[in-house]
Structures are given as structure tokens and as C-alpha cells.
Design an enzyme around this catalytic site. Structure first.
Site, PDB file in Angstrom:
ATOM      1  N   ASP A  36       0.854  -1.175  -0.188  1.00 18.46           N
ATOM      2  CA  ASP A  36      -0.058  -0.119   0.069  1.00 18.46           C
ATOM      3  C   ASP A  36       0.834   1.336  -0.082  1.00 18.46           C
ATOM      4  O   ASP A  36       1.919   1.243   0.747  1.00 18.46           O
ATOM      5  CB  ASP A  36      -0.979   0.228   1.334  1.00 18.46           C
ATOM      6  N   ILE A  37       0.508   2.352  -0.802  1.00 20.40           N
ATOM      7  CA  ILE A  37       1.195   3.580  -1.012  1.00 20.40           C
ATOM      8  C   ILE A  37       1.157   4.263   0.542  1.00 20.40           C
ATOM      9  O   ILE A  37       2.103   5.179   0.524  1.00 20.40           O
ATOM     10  CB  ILE A  37       0.811   4.263  -2.159  1.00 20.40           C
ATOM     11  N   ASN A  94     -13.017  -3.100   2.320  1.00 17.65           N
ATOM     12  CA  ASN A  94     -14.105  -2.011   2.381  1.00 17.65           C
ATOM     13  C   ASN A  94     -14.988  -2.141   1.142  1.00 17.65           C
ATOM     14  O   ASN A  94     -14.265  -2.288  -0.071  1.00 17.65           O
ATOM     15  CB  ASN A  94     -13.211  -0.563   2.407  1.00 17.65           C
ATOM     16  N   GLU A 102     -12.296   3.463  -1.488  1.00 16.36           N
ATOM     17  CA  GLU A 102     -11.648   4.563  -2.338  1.00 16.36           C
ATOM     18  C   GLU A 102     -11.484   4.067  -3.886  1.00 16.36           C
ATOM     19  O   GLU A 102     -11.564   4.794  -4.811  1.00 16.36           O
ATOM     20  CB  GLU A 102     -10.338   5.170  -1.625  1.00 16.36           C
ATOM     21  N   VAL A 103     -10.996   3.113  -3.800  1.00 17.84           N
ATOM     22  CA  VAL A 103     -10.638   2.309  -5.186  1.00 17.84           C
ATOM     23  C   VAL A 103     -11.678   1.215  -5.659  1.00 17.84           C
ATOM     24  O   VAL A 103     -11.779   0.177  -4.992  1.00 17.84           O
ATOM     25  CB  VAL A 103      -9.168   1.821  -5.166  1.00 17.84           C
ATOM     26  N   HIS A 107     -10.183  -4.920  -3.446  1.00 19.59           N
ATOM     27  CA  HIS A 107      -8.668  -5.270  -2.621  1.00 19.59           C
ATOM     28  C   HIS A 107      -8.786  -5.547  -1.503  1.00 19.59           C
ATOM     29  O   HIS A 107     -10.071  -4.982  -0.690  1.00 19.59           O
ATOM     30  CB  HIS A 107      -7.851  -3.956  -3.003  1.00 19.59           C
ATOM     31  N   HIS A 109      -7.067  -5.670   2.335  1.00 17.39           N
ATOM     32  CA  HIS A 109      -5.828  -5.063   3.074  1.00 17.39           C
ATOM     33  C   HIS A 109      -5.361  -6.126   3.894  1.00 17.39           C
ATOM     34  O   HIS A 109      -6.229  -6.686   4.655  1.00 17.39           O
ATOM     35  CB  HIS A 109      -6.263  -3.848   3.810  1.00 17.39           C
TER      36      HIS A 109
HETATM   37  P1  5GP Z   1      -9.923   1.545   0.051  1.00 15.76           P
HETATM   38  O1  5GP Z   1     -10.113   2.733   1.074  1.00 15.76           O
HETATM   39  O2  5GP Z   1     -10.335   1.747  -1.103  1.00 15.76           O
HETATM   40  O3  5GP Z   1     -10.422   0.193   0.736  1.00 15.76           O
HETATM   41  O4  5GP Z   1      -8.190   1.462   0.063  1.00 15.76           O
HETATM   42  C1  5GP Z   1      -7.490   1.999  -1.145  1.00 15.76           C
HETATM   43  C2  5GP Z   1      -6.011   2.000  -0.641  1.00 15.76           C
HETATM   44  O5  5GP Z   1      -5.329   2.120  -1.712  1.00 15.76           O
HETATM   45  C3  5GP Z   1      -5.447   2.891   0.246  1.00 15.76           C
HETATM   46  O6  5GP Z   1      -5.121   2.213   1.343  1.00 15.76           O
HETATM   47  C4  5GP Z   1      -4.561   3.751  -0.247  1.00 15.76           C
HETATM   48  O7  5GP Z   1      -3.360   4.023   0.366  1.00 15.76           O
HETATM   49  C5  5GP Z   1      -3.966   2.847  -1.669  1.00 15.76           C
HETATM   50  N1  5GP Z   1      -3.715   3.148  -2.584  1.00 15.76           N
HETATM   51  C6  5GP Z   1      -4.156   4.473  -3.356  1.00 15.76           C
HETATM   52  N2  5GP Z   1      -3.510   4.729  -4.506  1.00 15.76           N
HETATM   53  C7  5GP Z   1      -2.531   3.793  -4.467  1.00 15.76           C
HETATM   54  C8  5GP Z   1      -1.350   3.881  -5.432  1.00 15.76           C
HETATM   55  O8  5GP Z   1      -1.377   4.437  -6.468  1.00 15.76           O
HETATM   56  N3  5GP Z   1      -0.594   2.833  -5.102  1.00 15.76           N
HETATM   57  C9  5GP Z   1      -0.679   2.063  -4.001  1.00 15.76           C
HETATM   58  N4  5GP Z   1       0.322   0.879  -4.071  1.00 15.76           N
HETATM   59  N5  5GP Z   1      -1.548   2.003  -3.190  1.00 15.76           N
HETATM   60  C10 5GP Z   1      -2.673   3.119  -3.576  1.00 15.76           C
END
Ligand code: 5GP
Length: 123
Positions: A36-37, A94, A102-103, A107, A109
Site C-alpha cells: 500500500d502506498i 472496504n 476509495e478504489v 482489494h 488489505h
Molecule cells: P480503500 O479505501 O479503497 O479500501 O483502500 C484504497 C487503498 O489504496 C488505500 O489504502 C490507499 O493508500 C491505496 N492506494 C491508493 N492509491 C494507490 C497507489 O497508487 N498505489 C498503491 N500501492 N496504493 C494506493
């Protein structure tokens, strides 16, 4: 959900096809896993199916048994290879707006490397 709801330009779609860089930790025919970034724990990785699924609900509806099994196995494998399996870890998925997703590509975590505290922030 259907495949037509899937955004082929979302960040993880771009990571999967190499348009964006990532730090891979594990991959097989059906899954891809990377750091994760913005890590929320000492070890924080994301495990995604290679298929175009927006979230867990979509994945459960449309994925094959083989894809489902591969993703679950990848979650546990990443916990092992990132060194958190023995001491314990957390898997978070999520989903949608209230879930804080968010994405829009499924996915999981995989978080660990230190005690993670309560499951949710107390309100
Ligand atoms: P969500 O909130 O959708 O469950 O988690 C999205 C995750 O994607 C977040 O933890 C965020 O830090 C990670 N993320 C967002 N953009 C990028 C990216 O460009 N590269 C990587 N490796 N992780 C990302």
C-alpha cells in the site's frame, strides 16, 4: 453490479496492466499483491484479483470458484510472506460508500507487524 460498471482506468486496473508502478509482493495467474502506498501498519499490502471486479459483492456474484479460492489463498500467502502470519494480522475489505472504499477494484488489505488495536475507531 456487472462488468460494465467497472472503471477500466481505476488506479488498480492501471497497476495491474503496468500503466502505474507498484511494489509487488506476490502474484499468480489470478491475483496480484503489492505494498500500500500509504501504509497504516508496519506491514500493509493489498491483494487484488486480476479480473475486473468492483468490490466484494460483485466478486461473490460473478467470479468463478477458482478465482474466489485464489484470492483467499493469496490473502493468507501475503500474510506469510510479509512476516505477519505468526504474530497475527488483520484483513480488511472496504465496500462502497459506507464501507469507505476509495478504489473501485476489489482489494483486501493485509495489515500487521504490530498490535492493531480495536477493529473500528470508537465513536
Ligand atoms: P480503500 O479505501 O479503497 O479500501 O483502500 C484504497 C487503498 O489504496 C488505500 O489504502 C490507499 O493508500 C491505496 N492506494 C491508493 N492509491 C494507490 C497507489 O497508487 N498505489 C498503491 N500501492 N496504493 C494506493
Amino acid at each position: 453490479m456487472s462488468q460494465s460498471d467497472y472503471d477500466p482506468d481505476n488506479i488498480f486496473a492501471r497497476i495491474l496492466d503496468g500503466r502505474l508502478p507498484s511494489q509487488p509482493v506476490d502474484q499468480d495467474e489470478q491475483t496480484f499483491s503489492f505494498a500500500d502506498i500509504n501504509p497504516q501498519a508496519p506491514q500493509h499490502h493489498l491483494v487484488i484479483p486480476r479480473g475486473a471486479y468492483t468490490d466484494l459483492t460483485d466478486f461473490a456474484d460473478r467470479a468463478s470458484d477458482s478465482e474466489l479460492a485464489a484470492w483467499v489463498r493469496a490473502l493468507a500467502r501475503v500474510a506469510k510472506t510479509s512476516g505477519v502470519a505468526k504474530e497475527g494480522y488483520r484483513v480488511i475489505v472496504n465496500i462502497g460508500g459506507h464501507g469507505g472504499q476509495e478504489v473501485p477494484h476489489l482489494h483486501g488489505h493485509v495489515l500487521g507487524g504490530a498490535p492493531l488495536g480495536p477493529m473500528l475507531t470508537r465513536r
